[in-house]
Design a protein around this motif. Structure first.
Motif, short mmCIF file in Angstrom:
data_model
loop_
_atom_site.label_atom_id
_atom_site.label_comp_id
_atom_site.label_asym_id
_atom_site.label_seq_id
_atom_site.Cartn_x
_atom_site.Cartn_y
_atom_site.Cartn_z
N ASP A 41 65.54 37.33 52.11
CA ASP A 41 66.06 35.96 52.17
C ASP A 41 67.38 35.91 51.41
OD1 ASP A 41 66.52 33.26 52.22
OD2 ASP A 41 64.78 32.70 51.02
N CYS A 42 68.48 35.92 52.17
CA CYS A 42 69.82 35.96 51.56
C CYS A 42 70.41 34.57 51.33
CB CYS A 42 70.77 36.76 52.47
SG CYS A 42 70.21 38.44 52.83
N ASP A 43 69.63 33.56 51.55
CA ASP A 43 70.15 32.19 51.51
C ASP A 43 70.23 31.63 50.09
OD1 ASP A 43 71.18 29.91 52.73
OD2 ASP A 43 69.21 28.98 52.97
N PHE A 44 70.89 32.41 49.21
CA PHE A 44 71.08 31.98 47.83
C PHE A 44 72.54 32.14 47.41
CE2 PHE A 44 66.59 33.19 48.02
CZ PHE A 44 65.96 32.15 47.34
N LEU A 81 71.89 35.16 56.16
CA LEU A 81 73.01 36.04 55.84
C LEU A 81 74.32 35.39 56.29
CD1 LEU A 81 73.79 38.82 54.70
CD2 LEU A 81 73.62 39.72 57.03
N ARG A 82 75.08 34.93 55.34
CA ARG A 82 76.30 34.20 55.64
C ARG A 82 77.29 34.37 54.49
NH1 ARG A 82 75.82 29.63 52.43
NH2 ARG A 82 73.68 29.23 51.69
N GLY A 83 78.44 33.76 54.64
CA GLY A 83 79.41 33.71 53.56
C GLY A 83 79.82 35.06 53.02
N ARG A 84 79.85 35.18 51.70
CA ARG A 84 80.38 36.38 51.05
C ARG A 84 79.52 37.61 51.29
NH1 ARG A 84 80.38 33.82 45.26
NH2 ARG A 84 78.42 33.09 46.20
N GLN A 85 78.20 37.43 51.32
CA GLN A 85 77.33 38.58 51.57
C GLN A 85 77.55 39.13 52.98
OE1 GLN A 85 73.12 38.73 49.91
NE2 GLN A 85 73.50 36.54 49.88
N PRO A 107 68.78 29.91 57.94
CA PRO A 107 67.89 30.01 56.78
C PRO A 107 66.46 30.30 57.21
CG PRO A 107 68.41 27.71 57.24
CD PRO A 107 69.30 28.54 58.13
N LEU A 108 65.68 30.72 56.26
CA LEU A 108 64.29 31.11 56.52
C LEU A 108 63.52 30.00 57.23
CD1 LEU A 108 62.37 33.53 55.73
CD2 LEU A 108 61.68 32.13 53.78
N GLU A 109 63.71 28.75 56.77
CA GLU A 109 62.94 27.64 57.32
C GLU A 109 63.32 27.31 58.76
OE1 GLU A 109 65.78 25.81 54.18
OE2 GLU A 109 64.76 27.72 54.60
N ALA A 110 64.51 27.74 59.21
CA ALA A 110 64.91 27.52 60.59
C ALA A 110 64.39 28.63 61.50
CB ALA A 110 66.44 27.44 60.69
N GLY A 144 63.43 37.84 47.75
CA GLY A 144 64.61 37.06 47.40
C GLY A 144 65.84 37.95 47.39
N GLY A 145 66.79 37.67 48.27
CA GLY A 145 67.94 38.55 48.44
C GLY A 145 69.16 38.09 47.66
N PHE A 146 69.04 38.06 46.34
CA PHE A 146 70.19 37.64 45.55
C PHE A 146 70.21 38.35 44.20
CE2 PHE A 146 66.76 34.89 44.36
CZ PHE A 146 66.95 34.54 43.03
#
Length: 218
Positions: A41-44, A81-85, A107-110, A144-146
């Motif tokens: 989960d990279c959504d952090f 997975l978005r943005g800088r990652q 995101p995970l919930e979507a 948790g991917g952060f």
């Protein structure tokens, strides 16, 4: 004529190598399909500095490497997975050819939008009361991917609670089966968690699987 013969042999060798790579990739993807799913989960993004986001992207690369080497690999999904990652990972050579690994900006919930879909998810967090003793091939284990240098304690627990997901913690404690040295960092890197999971799936022994962890006593 001799040059033509050499060119022919070279082309034949190239075709054999390409065919072998294709066969290896197909066998790897079949092995992934037989295992559990591991979701990173990279959504952090908002919790990380630029340096931490780059470090997280590097750890995702190591996750793929660990899975590719595993005797029994998992189906990898990089969610949110978005943005800088995403930008940093896109600079990795060959990332678009990764096998057994899906990337999704949602995101995970979507991705897991219904209660039925979320029933298969198990969010791994050190704050859980449930101990992860074995892996279920039908389950999806969320990592948790952060990278946050331990500034945001409870972030994964809180997210799992918000989404109504089951949680579990890895069997790392003084009572075993995985014991870390007192000087070791108790917060594992993303790739170490993934390596531990696919290692256990491959050998069925947490202690053996934990050989990938820095500071492991047993």
């Amino acid at each position: 004529e001799e040059k033509a013969e050499d060119a022919k042999k070279s082309e034949e060798a190239r075709k054999r190598r390409a065919e072998q790579r294709a066969a290896d990739d197909a066998a790897f993807e079949a092995a992934c399909a037989a295992g559990c799913r591991v979701v990173v989960d990279c959504d952090f993004e908002e919790l990380m500095t630029d340096r931490e986001a780059r470090s997280a992207a590097q750890q995702l690369m190591y996750c793929y490497g660990a899975n590719r080497r595993a005797a029994k690999p998992a189906r990898l999904l990089l969610s949110g997975l978005r943005g800088r990652q995403a930008a940093a990972l896109q600079n990795v050579s060959g990332v678009d050819d990764w096998k057994g690994c899906a990337r999704d900006a949602r995101p995970l919930e979507a991705i897991f939008a219904t209660s039925e879909e979320r029933a298969s998810l198990v969010y791994l967090t050190a704050d859980s009361d449930e101990l992860l003793e074995a892996l279920d091939p039908a389950a999806s284990y969320v990592v948790g991917g952060f990278v946050d240098r331990n500034r945001h304690k409870g972030a994964t627990r809180d997210k799992a609670a918000r989404l109504g997901l089951r949680t579990a913690r890895l069997p790392i404690s003084d009572a075993g089966p995985v014991v870390l040295d007192k000087t070791a960092n108790s917060v594992l890197a993303i790739n170490h968690v993934v390596a531990l999971l696919v290692g256990f799936q491959s050998c069925g022994d947490w202690g053996l699987a934990a050989r990938c962890l820095p500071g492991r006593k047993r």
